[in-house]
Design a protein around this motif. Sequence first.
Motif, short mmCIF file in Angstrom:
data_model
loop_
_atom_site.label_atom_id
_atom_site.label_comp_id
_atom_site.label_asym_id
_atom_site.label_seq_id
_atom_site.Cartn_x
_atom_site.Cartn_y
_atom_site.Cartn_z
N UNK A 118 0.85 -1.19 0.00
CA UNK A 118 0.00 0.00 0.00
C UNK A 118 0.89 1.24 0.00
N UNK A 119 0.74 2.07 -1.01
CA UNK A 119 1.52 3.31 -1.11
C UNK A 119 1.13 4.27 0.02
N UNK A 120 2.16 4.79 0.68
CA UNK A 120 1.93 5.76 1.75
C UNK A 120 1.47 5.15 3.06
N UNK A 122 1.37 3.90 6.79
CA UNK A 122 -0.04 3.64 7.09
C UNK A 122 -0.96 4.85 6.94
N UNK A 123 -0.38 6.03 6.75
CA UNK A 123 -1.20 7.24 6.75
C UNK A 123 -2.26 7.21 5.67
N UNK A 124 -1.94 6.65 4.51
CA UNK A 124 -2.88 6.70 3.39
C UNK A 124 -4.18 5.96 3.67
N UNK A 125 -4.14 4.94 4.51
CA UNK A 125 -5.35 4.16 4.78
C UNK A 125 -5.98 4.50 6.13
N UNK A 126 -5.47 5.52 6.80
CA UNK A 126 -6.07 5.91 8.08
C UNK A 126 -7.56 6.25 7.93
N UNK A 127 -7.98 6.98 6.89
CA UNK A 127 -9.43 7.26 6.75
C UNK A 127 -10.27 5.99 6.62
N UNK A 128 -9.76 4.98 5.91
CA UNK A 128 -10.52 3.74 5.77
C UNK A 128 -10.53 2.96 7.07
N UNK A 129 -9.42 2.99 7.79
CA UNK A 129 -9.36 2.28 9.07
C UNK A 129 -10.35 2.87 10.07
N UNK A 130 -10.55 4.18 10.01
CA UNK A 130 -11.48 4.82 10.95
C UNK A 130 -12.92 4.38 10.73
N UNK A 131 -13.22 3.86 9.53
CA UNK A 131 -14.58 3.40 9.24
C UNK A 131 -14.87 2.02 9.83
N UNK A 132 -13.82 1.31 10.24
CA UNK A 132 -14.02 -0.01 10.83
C UNK A 132 -14.37 0.12 12.31
N UNK A 133 -15.20 -0.76 12.85
CA UNK A 133 -15.46 -0.77 14.29
C UNK A 133 -14.17 -0.96 15.08
N UNK A 134 -14.09 -0.33 16.22
CA UNK A 134 -12.88 -0.44 17.04
C UNK A 134 -12.57 -1.89 17.36
N UNK A 171 -10.28 -3.34 -3.46
CA UNK A 171 -9.18 -2.85 -4.29
C UNK A 171 -9.49 -1.45 -4.80
N UNK A 172 -10.69 -1.21 -5.29
CA UNK A 172 -11.03 0.10 -5.82
C UNK A 172 -11.04 1.16 -4.73
N UNK A 173 -11.52 0.79 -3.54
CA UNK A 173 -11.53 1.73 -2.43
C UNK A 173 -10.10 2.09 -2.01
N UNK A 174 -9.24 1.09 -1.88
CA UNK A 174 -7.86 1.33 -1.44
C UNK A 174 -7.08 2.05 -2.53
N UNK A 175 -7.28 1.68 -3.79
CA UNK A 175 -6.57 2.35 -4.87
C UNK A 175 -6.95 3.82 -4.95
N UNK A 176 -8.19 4.14 -4.60
CA UNK A 176 -8.59 5.54 -4.58
C UNK A 176 -7.95 6.31 -3.44
#
Length: 251
Positions: A118-120, A122-134, A171-176
């Motif tokens: 994953x490029x960038x 862990x920062x790049x996927x922080x917004x997606x991680x926040x959408x997951x339940x704790x 894949x499309x979500x992460x690639x975006x």
Amino acid sequence: MCRHVARVGPPLALGAVLTVPPHGLLRQSWAPRRQRHGTVNADGFGVGWYADGDPVPARYRRSGPVWGDQSFADLVRVVRSTTLLAAVRDATEPGADDEAAAAPFASGPWLFSHNGAVRGWPASLAPLARELPVEELLRLEARCDAALLWALVLRRLRDGDPPGQALADTVLEVAGAAPGSRLNLLVTDGTTIAATAWGDSLWSLVDEVAGTVVASEPYDDDPRWREVPDRTLLVADRAGVLLSPLKEPSR
């Protein structure tokens, strides 16, 4: 970054796919022929398989190179299964997760692997991680990019998405969120295989003995191997392989 393989078909010793072929996953750990990023896959390995009558797969994973594990050589020589998923790992970055970061990841009937980076992270996927339940974040097996990708796929599987759709949407979500990422994902439920070609090599083989095999690269020189085009979703079972194009996410 990594090599992985899955097969579904008649009962077969795991080693018939992983160690016996001249360019099987064992050899790919130190001499891959088609790996586009990295050269040696020595940061862990694993194999998952299914026993008759049990929908929940077993796994064997370790943190070191597969060529140094004699227990693995014995296991794959004698264990037989209709379905397997295995991987050798080249870590995206150093970490202390040991075998917890080695594929296959698992939950219920599913096995999962990620070949790429994953490029960038862990920062790049922080917004997606926040959408997951704790609770789901706390259950991550490791702190690597593959573990978070698995959590994103698993959420969709648990919501009822078929495996191919779960992989494609992830894949499309992460690639975006992280353009330039390499996202070759692989999942099986014991009867079907779904995979994505997104930034690295992917091949398939349909054979009466081996069944249907999906792999990062061919494990021999059989001319029936077919390369999967980049930006493609693959869904396979014992009968064959279906390919569907994936479009780049709009920015």
